[in-house]
Design an enzyme around this catalytic site. Structure first.
Site, PDB file in Angstrom:
ATOM      1  N   LYS A   1       0.830  -1.218   0.000  1.00 54.14           N
ATOM      2  CA  LYS A   1       0.000   0.000   0.000  1.00 54.14           C
ATOM      3  C   LYS A   1       0.861   1.265   0.000  1.00 54.14           C
ATOM      4  CE  LYS A   1      -2.223  -0.861   3.846  1.00 54.14           C
ATOM      5  NZ  LYS A   1      -1.598  -2.120   4.319  1.00 54.14           N
TER       6      LYS A   1
ATOM      7  N   ARG B   1      -9.125   0.804   9.253  1.00 57.40           N
ATOM      8  CA  ARG B   1      -8.657  -0.557   9.513  1.00 57.40           C
ATOM      9  C   ARG B   1      -9.719  -1.399  10.216  1.00 57.40           C
ATOM     10  NH1 ARG B   1      -2.727   0.346   9.229  1.00 57.40           N
ATOM     11  NH2 ARG B   1      -1.624  -1.566   9.626  1.00 57.40           N
TER      12      ARG B   1
ATOM     13  N   ARG C   1      12.083  -5.882   5.092  1.00 60.73           N
ATOM     14  CA  ARG C   1      11.900  -4.433   4.946  1.00 60.73           C
ATOM     15  C   ARG C   1      12.875  -3.666   5.855  1.00 60.73           C
ATOM     16  NH1 ARG C   1       5.785  -2.668   5.053  1.00 60.73           N
ATOM     17  NH2 ARG C   1       5.842  -3.146   7.264  1.00 60.73           N
TER      18      ARG C   1
ATOM     19  N   ARG D   1      11.942  -1.759  11.197  1.00 61.73           N
ATOM     20  CA  ARG D   1      10.875  -1.246  12.068  1.00 61.73           C
ATOM     21  C   ARG D   1      10.688  -2.201  13.241  1.00 61.73           C
ATOM     22  NH1 ARG D   1       5.539   0.064   8.602  1.00 61.73           N
ATOM     23  NH2 ARG D   1       4.554  -1.008  10.311  1.00 61.73           N
TER      24      ARG D   1
ATOM     25  N   ARG E   1      -0.016  -9.092  13.456  1.00 62.38           N
ATOM     26  CA  ARG E   1      -0.613  -8.062  12.589  1.00 62.38           C
ATOM     27  C   ARG E   1      -1.485  -8.693  11.501  1.00 62.38           C
ATOM     28  NH1 ARG E   1       4.705  -5.167  11.063  1.00 62.38           N
ATOM     29  NH2 ARG E   1       3.470  -3.850   9.695  1.00 62.38           N
TER      30      ARG E   1
END
Ligand code: AMP
Length: 295
Positions: free
Chosen positions: A13, A88, A127, A162, A173
């Site tokens: 996204k 969300r 990531r 992160r 998540r």
């Protein structure tokens, strides 16, 4: 256009929102970025959000809605925006609809980016981001022997992961996504707003699919003309056709059309000049080469 990008964490996204910024000149509004920035700045919202974020849980609706309400009140959202990571859950979706109804500017499209979970886990685990500018990269995109460093300046510090991108939190998540966010797919489909695209492809391919889906979205036809100034070279043939059609219809209503056209043009350039300075998050970061595969 007012667009929601829907998809699991790691579905791309953020990366695709960046592409829409470049193509249509719309601001990206990422609640994840806004919350991370609130945490980093130690604001009241940040203090309330941190524990939930670290645990891979959703931050309370109260905090998120407070943040989004403030952000949507900023002038750069007048021409539209891309919502990334919001809403969300159904409570947030309904609150957003109510906010937008109040100002008579409903959503134009909701795009669901679909990516298989095994790919998502791999993407998230790889990531990395630059602590200085927020640019996002992926260890899996680096050629063998190439160092993974921020491409936005030799003075940028080493990339970091992160805190919520570890394997344990990613599982949580994804669970939260299934339970709380997935119901939005039905919710928006029932309103005729939802378009699905396959996000398991190179970034450019996904962007093409995304733009195609947007142009077919219910509210898009009316708004296409509004994007022409920012649509860039790729949209040229369509922009030309529109210009031709506009010229024809202007010729028909010569006397009325021209006095109106001027103030509009002025308003446009004004809204550009009042747009916010670039934030030091991934929302504004533009690495020289696009190898990021942010979600
Ligand atoms: P993201 O960068 O979108 O993956 O978001 C990172 C984290 O911020 C999420 O795991 C949540 O803890 C929190 N967050 C972001 N957006 C929302 C939202 N709309 N509602 C609740 N929590 C959110």
């Amino acid at each position: 256009m007012r667009i929601v990008l829907l998809g699991a964490p790691g579905s791309g996204k953020g990366t695709q929102a960046q592409r829409l910024i470049e193509r249509f000149g719309l601001p990206q509004i990422s609640t994840g970025d806004l919350l991370r920035s609130a945490v980093a700045n130690g604001t009241g919202y940040g203090l309330q959000a941190k524990a939930a974020m670290d645990a891979g849980q959703l931050v309370s609706d109260e905090v998120v809605l407070g943040i989004i309400r403030d952000r949507l009140a900023e002038p750069d959202t007048l021409r539209g925006y891309v919502l990334d990571g919001f809403p969300r859950n159904l409570v947030q979706a309904r609150a957003l609809a109510a906010m937008l109804k109040q100002i008579g500017k409903p959503l134009d499209a909701v795009i669901l980016i679909e990516v298989p979970y095994d790919i998502i886990v791999k993407r998230i685990a790889g990531r990395r981001s630059c602590p200085k500018c927020g640019a996002v990269y992926n260890v899996h995109d680096v050629a063998p022997g190439e160092a993974l460093v921020c491409r936005n300046g030799a003075d940028h510090p080493p990339l970091v992961q992160r805190p919520d991108d570890n394997e344990a939190t990613v599982g949580k998540r994804l669970e939260v996504y299934e339970k709380s966010t997935r119901p939005l797919v039905e919710h928006y489909a029932a309103q005729g707003l939802l378009r699905r695209i396959d996000g398991d492809a190179p970034t450019d391919t996904v962007t093409q699919r995304l733009v195609g889906a947007l142009l077919q979205a219910p509210g898009a036809a009316k708004k296409r003309a509004g994007a022409k100034g920012n649509a860039g070279a790729k949209a040229k043939p369509k922009a030309k056709a529109r210009a031709k059609a506009n010229a024809k219809s202007k010729a028909k209503v010569k006397t009325k059309a021209s006095p109106k056209a001027k103030p509009k043009a002025k308003a446009k350039s004004k809204s550009k000049s009042t747009s916010r300075p670039a934030r030091k998050t991934r929302s504004s970061a533009r690495p020289a080469k696009r190898k990021r595969s942010r979600r």
